[in-house]
Design a protein around this motif. Structure first.
Motif, short mmCIF file in Angstrom:
data_model
loop_
_atom_site.label_atom_id
_atom_site.label_comp_id
_atom_site.label_asym_id
_atom_site.label_seq_id
_atom_site.Cartn_x
_atom_site.Cartn_y
_atom_site.Cartn_z
N SER A 15 -18.69 -8.87 1.83
CA SER A 15 -18.04 -7.83 2.61
C SER A 15 -16.55 -7.74 2.28
O SER A 15 -15.96 -6.66 2.34
N MET A 16 -15.93 -8.87 1.91
CA MET A 16 -14.52 -8.87 1.56
C MET A 16 -14.28 -8.04 0.31
O MET A 16 -13.25 -7.36 0.20
N TYR A 17 -15.21 -8.08 -0.65
CA TYR A 17 -15.08 -7.26 -1.85
C TYR A 17 -15.03 -5.78 -1.49
O TYR A 17 -14.30 -5.00 -2.11
N VAL A 18 -15.81 -5.39 -0.50
CA VAL A 18 -15.83 -3.99 -0.06
C VAL A 18 -14.55 -3.64 0.70
O VAL A 18 -13.95 -2.59 0.48
N TRP A 19 -14.14 -4.52 1.61
CA TRP A 19 -12.91 -4.29 2.37
C TRP A 19 -11.70 -4.16 1.44
O TRP A 19 -10.78 -3.38 1.72
N MET A 20 -11.70 -4.90 0.34
CA MET A 20 -10.57 -4.87 -0.59
C MET A 20 -10.39 -3.51 -1.23
O MET A 20 -9.31 -3.19 -1.76
N LEU A 21 -11.43 -2.67 -1.22
CA LEU A 21 -11.30 -1.32 -1.78
C LEU A 21 -10.31 -0.47 -0.99
O LEU A 21 -9.77 0.52 -1.50
N LEU A 22 -10.06 -0.86 0.27
CA LEU A 22 -9.10 -0.12 1.08
C LEU A 22 -7.66 -0.37 0.62
O LEU A 22 -6.78 0.46 0.86
N VAL A 23 -7.41 -1.51 -0.03
CA VAL A 23 -6.05 -1.84 -0.46
C VAL A 23 -5.52 -0.82 -1.48
O VAL A 23 -4.47 -0.21 -1.27
N PRO A 24 -6.22 -0.59 -2.62
CA PRO A 24 -5.73 0.43 -3.54
C PRO A 24 -5.75 1.82 -2.94
O PRO A 24 -4.93 2.68 -3.31
N LEU A 25 -6.70 2.08 -2.03
CA LEU A 25 -6.75 3.38 -1.38
C LEU A 25 -5.47 3.64 -0.60
O LEU A 25 -4.84 4.70 -0.73
N PHE A 26 -5.04 2.66 0.19
CA PHE A 26 -3.84 2.82 1.01
C PHE A 26 -2.56 2.68 0.20
O PHE A 26 -1.60 3.41 0.41
N TRP A 27 -2.53 1.74 -0.74
CA TRP A 27 -1.32 1.54 -1.54
C TRP A 27 -1.11 2.68 -2.54
O TRP A 27 0.01 3.08 -2.80
N GLY A 28 -2.21 3.18 -3.09
CA GLY A 28 -2.09 4.34 -3.98
C GLY A 28 -1.61 5.57 -3.23
O GLY A 28 -0.78 6.34 -3.73
N GLY A 29 -2.14 5.76 -2.01
CA GLY A 29 -1.68 6.87 -1.19
C GLY A 29 -0.22 6.72 -0.81
O GLY A 29 0.54 7.70 -0.76
N SER A 30 0.22 5.47 -0.55
CA SER A 30 1.62 5.22 -0.21
C SER A 30 2.53 5.50 -1.39
O SER A 30 3.66 5.98 -1.22
N PHE A 31 2.05 5.21 -2.59
CA PHE A 31 2.84 5.48 -3.79
C PHE A 31 3.11 6.98 -3.92
O PHE A 31 4.22 7.41 -4.22
N ALA A 32 2.07 7.76 -3.66
CA ALA A 32 2.21 9.22 -3.78
C ALA A 32 3.12 9.78 -2.69
O ALA A 32 3.97 10.64 -2.96
N THR A 33 2.96 9.32 -1.45
CA THR A 33 3.79 9.83 -0.37
C THR A 33 5.24 9.36 -0.50
O THR A 33 6.17 10.07 -0.11
N ALA A 34 5.45 8.15 -1.04
CA ALA A 34 6.80 7.63 -1.21
C ALA A 34 7.62 8.49 -2.17
O ALA A 34 8.85 8.59 -2.03
#
Length: 305
Positions: A15-34
């Motif tokens: 389940s941790m492998y699946v949860w970790m998919l949220l990290v690039p999702l949120f960090w990539g989105g933050s990169f674009a908004t920044a």
């Protein structure tokens, strides 16, 4: 009994492998908004607001849950301060300031090597296991990231030249690798929520001091509604949720595998730019995304024969 515990641990790791998919999702989105936020306020001011707000919210949550571990703080304050300096302050300050002196392509190419160096460091210093499947996945994800960033153009790669901004990105890369490697040792037997709270507070204080030297706080009251929405996204998703999950991932699956998820950040950032700001995606970038996803699947999810 032991069999049930082993099965439960295996399920938790999966389940941790699946949860970790949220990290690039949120960090990539933050990169674009920044990218838009720093057009309204200076980079270090933006980083201070982002991590300062996140730190205060985390401190409130930790206080409500009564999980302040002062005994842990007394013993591990040096390690916590180290990952705050490297992962929160050093990485973000050097990353955002470096963008003023070099191109996004140059910076992205340098940061894209982070999973490789983190993997090597994890094997050499943390004694994490290495397999052919992990190596193949790491190679594929690295190639895919290069294709995404350069849009499949060899000329874009060869024409890159070093400057002061590139050196800042190299320093940011070193900070990121040290954060990933040291985090596993520092966070051993410590709640990721508690660790994230302290490192975010420490890092935001250092960012605040540096932002005073940079100046530009008078522009904050004049930020647009769009800018504040993007800042809120970075605070909640990019910092609160993203860092807690990443720290938990480093603790459970190791620094090497956790860092491989960072190869998805340029993909998410590219897609976010398309959705939010009308950017276009070339077929070469789509090919690179497929290569990255294939490499990640091989390293994380494919069963070894």
């Amino acid at each position: 009994m032991n069999g049930n515990m082993a099965k439960q641990d295996k399920t938790q790791w999966s389940s941790m492998y699946v949860w970790m998919l949220l990290v690039p999702l949120f960090w990539g989105g933050s990169f674009a908004t920044a990218k838009h936020v720093v057009t309204e306020i200076p980079p270090l001011v933006a980083a201070t607001i982002r991590f300062g707000m996140a730190g205060m919210i985390l401190a409130l949550i930790v206080t409500i849950q009564s999980v302040w571990k002062m005994d842990v703080l007394k013993v591990r304050w040096k390690g916590l301060l180290f990952i705050a300096v490297t992962g929160i302050f050093g990485y973000n300050a050097l990353f955002f300031v470096g963008l003023h002196y070099t191109s996004v392509i140059n910076g992205s190419l340098i940061i894209a090597t982070m999973p490789v160096f983190t993997a090597l460091g994890a094997v050499l210093f943390l004694k994490e296991s290495w397999s052919g499947r992990t190596g193949l996945g790491l190679i594929l994800t690295s190639i895919g990231v290069l294709v995404v960033i350069t849009e499949g153009s060899l000329d874009a790669l060869l024409s890159s030249s070093l400057n002061i901004g590139d050196l800042m990105f190299v320093a940011a890369l070193i900070c990121g690798v040290l954060y990933g490697l040291a985090g596993k040792a520092v966070m051993k037997d410590v709640s990721p929520l508690f660790t994230t709270t302290l490192t975010t507070l420490f890092g935001s204080l250092l960012l605040a001091v540096s932002s005073l030297l940079e100046g530009g706080w008078e522009r904050v009251p004049h930020m647009s509604w769009q800018g504040w929405q993007e800042m809120l996204y970075m605070v909640v998703c990019g910092t609160l949720v993203g860092y807690i999950i990443f720290n938990k991932g480093v603790e459970q699956i190791g620094a090497m595998k956790a860092s491989m998820y960072l190869n998805l950040v340029p993909i998410v950032a590219t897609l976010a730019s398309v959705v939010l700001y009308g950017s276009t995606v070339e077929w070469q970038q789509l090919l690179g995304m497929i290569i990255v996803l294939s490499g990640l699947y091989i390293a994380m999810f494919a069963k070894q024969k």
